[in-house]
Design a protein around this motif. Structure first.
Motif, PDB file in Angstrom:
ATOM      1  N   TRP A 100      -0.101   5.039   8.207  1.00 29.08           N
ATOM      2  CA  TRP A 100      -1.134   3.693   8.021  1.00 29.08           C
ATOM      3  C   TRP A 100      -1.548   3.643   6.621  1.00 29.08           C
ATOM      4  N   TYR A 101      -1.766   4.524   5.785  1.00 25.27           N
ATOM      5  CA  TYR A 101      -1.856   4.239   4.432  1.00 25.27           C
ATOM      6  C   TYR A 101      -0.716   3.492   3.692  1.00 25.27           C
ATOM      7  N   SER A 104      -0.640   0.010   4.843  1.00 24.61           N
ATOM      8  CA  SER A 104      -2.050  -0.718   4.255  1.00 24.61           C
ATOM      9  C   SER A 104      -1.801  -1.142   2.830  1.00 24.61           C
ATOM     10  N   CYS A 154     -10.980   1.503   2.076  1.00 25.01           N
ATOM     11  CA  CYS A 154     -10.262   0.888   3.119  1.00 25.01           C
ATOM     12  C   CYS A 154      -9.044   1.950   3.186  1.00 25.01           C
ATOM     13  N   LEU A 155      -8.365   1.867   2.309  1.00 21.52           N
ATOM     14  CA  LEU A 155      -7.278   2.882   2.126  1.00 21.52           C
ATOM     15  C   LEU A 155      -7.462   4.474   2.469  1.00 21.52           C
ATOM     16  N   VAL A 160      -9.173  -1.023   8.578  1.00 17.48           N
ATOM     17  CA  VAL A 160      -8.357  -2.224   9.114  1.00 17.48           C
ATOM     18  C   VAL A 160      -8.905  -3.303   8.166  1.00 17.48           C
ATOM     19  N   LEU A 162      -8.144  -4.402   5.022  1.00 16.68           N
ATOM     20  CA  LEU A 162      -7.112  -5.076   4.389  1.00 16.68           C
ATOM     21  C   LEU A 162      -6.117  -5.804   5.286  1.00 16.68           C
ATOM     22  N   LEU A 163      -6.043  -5.370   6.465  1.00 15.70           N
ATOM     23  CA  LEU A 163      -5.224  -6.009   7.535  1.00 15.70           C
ATOM     24  C   LEU A 163      -5.789  -7.228   8.067  1.00 15.70           C
TER      25      LEU A 163
END
Length: 324
Positions: A100-101, A104, A154-155, A160, A162-163
């Motif tokens: 996920w990182y 992202s 966020c990272l 979420v 950034l998403l």
């Protein structure tokens, strides 16, 4: 070597350094935070396992809103986000966090691409490359500085934000470029996604669609004015009902939405101190309403002799009444 070539070389080195830094950040910090220590559950500091664990619970029809990750945090959004991330639940938590990182980081880059395209449509050029000699480049650097720390957070935490930022910017850019009904519908559908993932982004999405539609009405473009809101409404139906129902079944999705509405959505306006869910007045809650509430408490303490806002227990309704 002339000055322009030197500046370009420095910029390439800066980009390379950023990529290396982000890679090390993911391997050394993000991965470590996702580790589960049975002796210290609070050492698990990623939100991602909330989404993936709840997604697995949705698929298994196993009371997803009662699921808590190792730190005790619970899922509090409609089913769509959890279902989208449910496949990651098959991996160990650290692998989930790394994937996920990486995703992202790519999403953050896509958001920047949208910022460049939007700025150009507005007559600015915010590209950071030294070949851009306009004043807009400094606006670009200021934008990067503004989002740098929240973006890194966020990272780091598997969130979420950034998403949602990318989806909002993508939808707004599609609106700016929309000259046909199909384009306006597509923009509305894209802008529906962040509001379905998390309720807060629904506000800028509705404002963007509404202001764009009013502008088209003033231009006497009735079909375009209707297409934007229609796309938003269709997107909401698609991501709240149709897609989740295709995965879970219509009755199961409706049951989960009812649970969400009764136990979580209502907490935005009425707090139950006896609820096992966290109240919306905690320091961790990042909503605009909570920011205004806590800022008011601080102003009351700092300037008007009110109680110390740091001592107010967010879980006690009496604390709120004392400073309202």
């Amino acid at each position: 070597m002339n000055e322009a070539a030197v500046a370009a070389r420095r910029f390439r080195l800066l980009v390379l350094g950023a990529i290396i830094g982000l890679t090390l950040f993911g391997l050394l910090d993000v991965r470590r935070r996702a580790r589960i220590d049975p002796l210290d559950p609070k050492a698990h500091k990623t939100d991602l396992t909330i989404f993936t664990g709840a997604g697995a619970a949705f698929v298994a029809d196993a009371r997803p809103y009662d699921y808590a990750n190792p730190r005790g945090w619970k899922y509090c959004y409609p089913p769509f986000l959890a279902l989208a991330l449910a496949p990651l639940a098959r991996l160990d938590p650290q692998s989930q966090a790394e994937l996920w990182y990486a995703a992202s980081c790519v999403i953050g880059w896509l958001a920047w691409r949208e910022a460049v395209r939007i700025s150009r449509a507005c007559g600015l050029d915010v590209r950071l490359h030294p070949v851009n000699l306009s004043s807009g480049r400094w606006l670009g650097w200021l934008a990067v500085a503004a989002v740098l720390l929240p973006g890194l957070n966020c990272l780091q935490r598997g969130q979420v934000g950034l998403l949602n930022l990318w989806l909002l910017m993508w939808g707004c850019r599609l609106l700016l470029e929309a000259s046909t009904v199909r384009g306006a519908l597509a923009a509305g559908v894209v802008l529906a996604i962040p509001g379905v993932i998390k309720l807060t982004p629904a506000l800028p999405a509705v404002v963007a669609i509404g202001s764009w539609g009013l502008a088209r009405l003033r231009e006497r473009k009735l079909e375009l004015a209707i297409a934007g809101p229609a796309g938003l409404a269709f997107g909401i139906a698609l991501f709240v009902w149709l897609i989740p129902a295709a995965v879970l079944g219509w009755e199961a999705n409706q049951r989960h939405l009812a649970t969400w509405g009764e136990t979580i959505a209502t907490m935005a306006v009425d707090v139950d101190p006896n609820s096992s869910l966290e109240t919306p007045y905690t320091m961790r809650n990042q909503s605009l309403a909570n920011a205004v509430y806590r800022c008011g408490n601080w102003l009351d303490y700092a300037f008007w002799g009110g109680p110390d806002d740091r001592l107010i227990d967010a879980g006690v309704r009496r604390g709120r009444a004392a400073v309202d």
